[in-house]
Write an enzyme that holds these catalytic residues in place. Structure first.
Site, PDB file in Angstrom:
ATOM      1  N   ASP A 328       2.036  -9.802   2.623  1.00 51.27           N
ATOM      2  CA  ASP A 328       1.744  -9.621   4.566  1.00 51.27           C
ATOM      3  C   ASP A 328       2.334  -8.711   4.606  1.00 51.27           C
ATOM      4  OD1 ASP A 328      -0.770 -10.502   5.382  1.00 51.27           O
ATOM      5  OD2 ASP A 328       1.233 -11.774   6.134  1.00 51.27           O
ATOM      6  N   GLU A 357       0.553  -4.257   3.235  1.00 50.16           N
ATOM      7  CA  GLU A 357       0.143  -4.017   3.783  1.00 50.16           C
ATOM      8  C   GLU A 357       1.076  -2.695   4.849  1.00 50.16           C
ATOM      9  OE1 GLU A 357      -2.604  -7.272   5.888  1.00 50.16           O
ATOM     10  OE2 GLU A 357      -0.322  -7.958   5.793  1.00 50.16           O
TER      11      GLU A 357
END
Length: 645
Positions: A328, A357
């Site tokens: 994340d 990400e």
């Protein structure tokens, strides 16, 4: 009052401890305890009979050890009891289970003495993790534990629990497969689980009273208790292992969504109650910087933070046989830490997936040149990034419900679609100045790119299409939906699907459902019957991808060699030829045409063979459906056509 400003401290001078014995471990005589807290003046260890309330049955003092550590040896039978640490660095900080806790009681406030080997389910020793020849062979399916089974019509008994994944042959009221039987029927290779490491927002003792995705970490090295049948003991560990075992037995790998970029608490986090300030980056004023948008960001570049992350990921990979990790807000982490994680996992076993990400949610004090963002993917060793360029090109800006992309009516957007088809790798036929969101190819190889059109964040694909096209008939929305998923599953790189996209999942227009109730977030299995044609289409697309290696090319050079875009430009149309690598159907070459226009389009095919249609509107037949007598074909509106010879 404590001063939570740290600009007067040089954390780089703090000692580094490289041992593998941090935490609490039962021994033959009692327990071995070690904690790293170099700023401590005293450390207490408290033992309790219960996970909440009561008074400690003993309190012991740790003694200073090497490189900022404190240690303690205890005698006696401690299994099943609970513990906390309390650090004094001039003032007494709060009790915590320590940052390295591997088992905790309900709501994670106290650690639990346990023997890991006693948490192994039957058959665990013979469990085989899923190993791919290449990351592009993966088909990822993002799923929340609770969403999977909580709906009344899920057919699963253990609703919202890890153990729902052990239920075989479950059915919806309409008689269609649900649960793990559905995953096998669909054909995906990996389930990507939203955070399953312990988080604090849901009361584990009353789990049905509140919902959360779990991006608010509390204890990084033990499974979340709200998904377990008993959060007070080691059930969470055993049942999560059973989940992994069940998916592995079905031939499906398990990817963990890990949230090392920030913690749920800031001042009260276990990190700050152990070594205040050290684990977090600071802004110029000495306060906590906030690239996560959640109040803090982890300082991955500091030696003991990096060690914590590497050790934690390796623990999940070894103790729980995890097959991959999704990071994340990976752009918050430094590239060296990500590469050290890659190297450490390689020593355990080959083929563990790493992707994340490649961005942050806000500004970070760490210079971008050192961060694991998309622009620096060439500095990362076999770590992939999400292709948000392709996501927005397909359906429109992710944060604007009214924005449009290729499938829902935006014109002059074809180069951005080609960018995704080529997995963000350089291709000489792409005009990068027309790719609005990225003027260069940021991926060096296709396995560095995760292609997707929707995920847990923002609108579901179905909801986005409905909102951006309010006047469009439901049948046309469905065709847009299918075209978008077809582009993801036929493009190079690693495809990623949001759970339920195969039956047009809706969250009723809720674009940020991280704490919304189950009626918003649950997988509504009745939609599998309602959108059976969509399900069968996506199932066939997955079969198509698995059957034809040409959709899973291993290198950018292979993409240049085998994938040739049509030189004939038509607005709202993308077409390319693909030389087929050896396949069971003996097709030598394919032509793929994606028509996003509201009218059918005429396309001239290369005159190098007698073409047979494999895919037309919602039908796919890998053996062929219709042989053409000419080299001109009419492609229906808002659809994909595949031909082969």
């Amino acid at each position: 009052m404590r001063n939570w400003k740290f600009n007067h401290i040089d954390f780089s001078t703090f000692p580094f401890y490289g041992g593998n014995d941090l935490g609490v471990f039962l021994t033959e005589k009692g327990a071995s305890i070690k904690i790293w807290t170099p700023t401590a003046q005293a450390v207490q260890f408290l033992v309790y009979r219960q996970s909440h309330g009561g008074t400690p049955i003993r309190i012991d003092e740790l003694v200073p050890s090497e490189q900022g550590c404190w240690k303690l040896e205890l005698d006696g039978d401690l299994a099943g009891l609970y513990y906390t640490f309390r650090v004094n660095d001039g003032d007494w900080l709060n009790e915590t289970p320590g940052v390295d806790a591997r088992a905790v009681g309900g709501n994670g406030k106290r650690g639990l003495f346990f023997r890991p080997e006693e948490t192994n389910p039957e058959g665990w020793e013979s469990d085989k993790p899923v190993v791919l020849e290449n990351p592009v062979d993966a088909i990822l399916y993002e799923l929340h534990i609770r969403d999977f089974s909580i709906a009344p019509g899920s057919g699963m008994t253990n609703k919202g629990k890890y153990s729902a994944f052990m239920e075989a042959e479950t059915r919806s009221p309409e008689g269609l497969a649900t649960g793990i039987s559905h995953l096998k029927e669909l054909g995906i290779t990996h389930v990507h689980l939203l955070p399953v490491a312990d988080f604090f927002s849901v009361d584990e003792l009353h789990p049905n009273e509140k919902y959360n995705w779990g991006y608010d970490p509390l204890n990084y090295n033990t499974p979340e208790g709200s998904y377990a049948t008993n959060p007070e003991n080691t059930s969470r560990i055993t049942e999560f292992k059973q989940l992994v075992l069940s998916l592995h037995d079905a031939g499906i790998g398990v990817v963990m969504d890990v949230v090392y970029n920030h913690t749920g608490y800031t001042r009260r986090s276990w990190f700050n109650q152990t070594v205040p300030g050290y684990y977090y980056r600071q802004n110029r004023s000495g306060g906590f910087s906030n690239a996560s948008g959640c109040g803090n960001e982890i300082a991955s570049e500091r030696a003991m933070v990096r060690k914590f992350m590497v050790d934690s990921v390796c623990y999940w990979a070894t103790e729980f046989h995890i097959d991959g990790f999704r990071f994340d807000l990976m752009g918050i982490h430094d590239t060296q830490t990500m590469n050290e994680i890659r190297a450490a996992l390689d020593l355990l076993r080959p083929g563990i997936l790493i992707y994340g990400e490649g961005w942050t949610a806000d500004q970070s004090p760490l210079a971008e040149q050192y961060r694991a963002v998309k622009a620096n993917v060439s500095q990362l060793d076999r770590v992939a990034c999400f292709n948000d360029d392709f996501r927005d090109a397909l359906k429109g800006n992710n944060f604007d419900g009214n924005g449009k992309g290729f499938v829902n009516g935006k014109t002059l957007h074809e180069e951005a679609i080609k960018f995704g088809i080529a997995a963000a790798c350089y291709h000489p036929q792409i005009v990068y100045s027309y790719v609005e969101s990225s003027s260069y190819a940021w991926a060096q190889e296709p396995w560095q790119c995760v292609n997707y059109v929707s995920c847990h964040d923002n609108y579901t694909l179905f909801d986005k299409l409905k909102q951006s096209c309010p006047e469009v008939a439901p049948e046309r929305i469905k065709r847009m939906h299918m075209l978008a998923v077809a582009l993801v599953l036929t493009s190079q790189g690693i495809p990623f699907l949001h759970a339920g996209v195969e039956f047009c999942r809706t969250k009723y227009g809720n674009h940020n459902s991280y704490k919304s109730p189950d009626k918003i977030n649950q997988l509504d299995w009745s939609r599998k019957k309602e959108y059976q044609d969509v399900f069968l289409y996506i199932k066939k697309l997955i079969e198509l991808r698995k059957s034809f290696p040409g959709f899973r090319l291993r290198s950018a050079s292979d993409i240049h060699r085998h994938l040739i875009f049509s030189p004939v430009y038509q607005v709202g149309v993308v077409s390319y030829g693909l030389d087929c690598v050896v396949n069971e159907y003996d097709w030598r070459s394919m032509q793929l045409i994606f028509n996003a226009r509201e009218t059918e389009v005429e396309v001239e095919l290369p005159q190098n063979g007698h073409w047979t249609i494999l895919a037309l509107e919602d039908l796919i037949d890998l053996r062929g459906m219709q042989r053409l007598e000419t080299n001109t074909v009419s492609v229906p509106p808002v659809s994909m056509m595949i031909l082969a010879h």
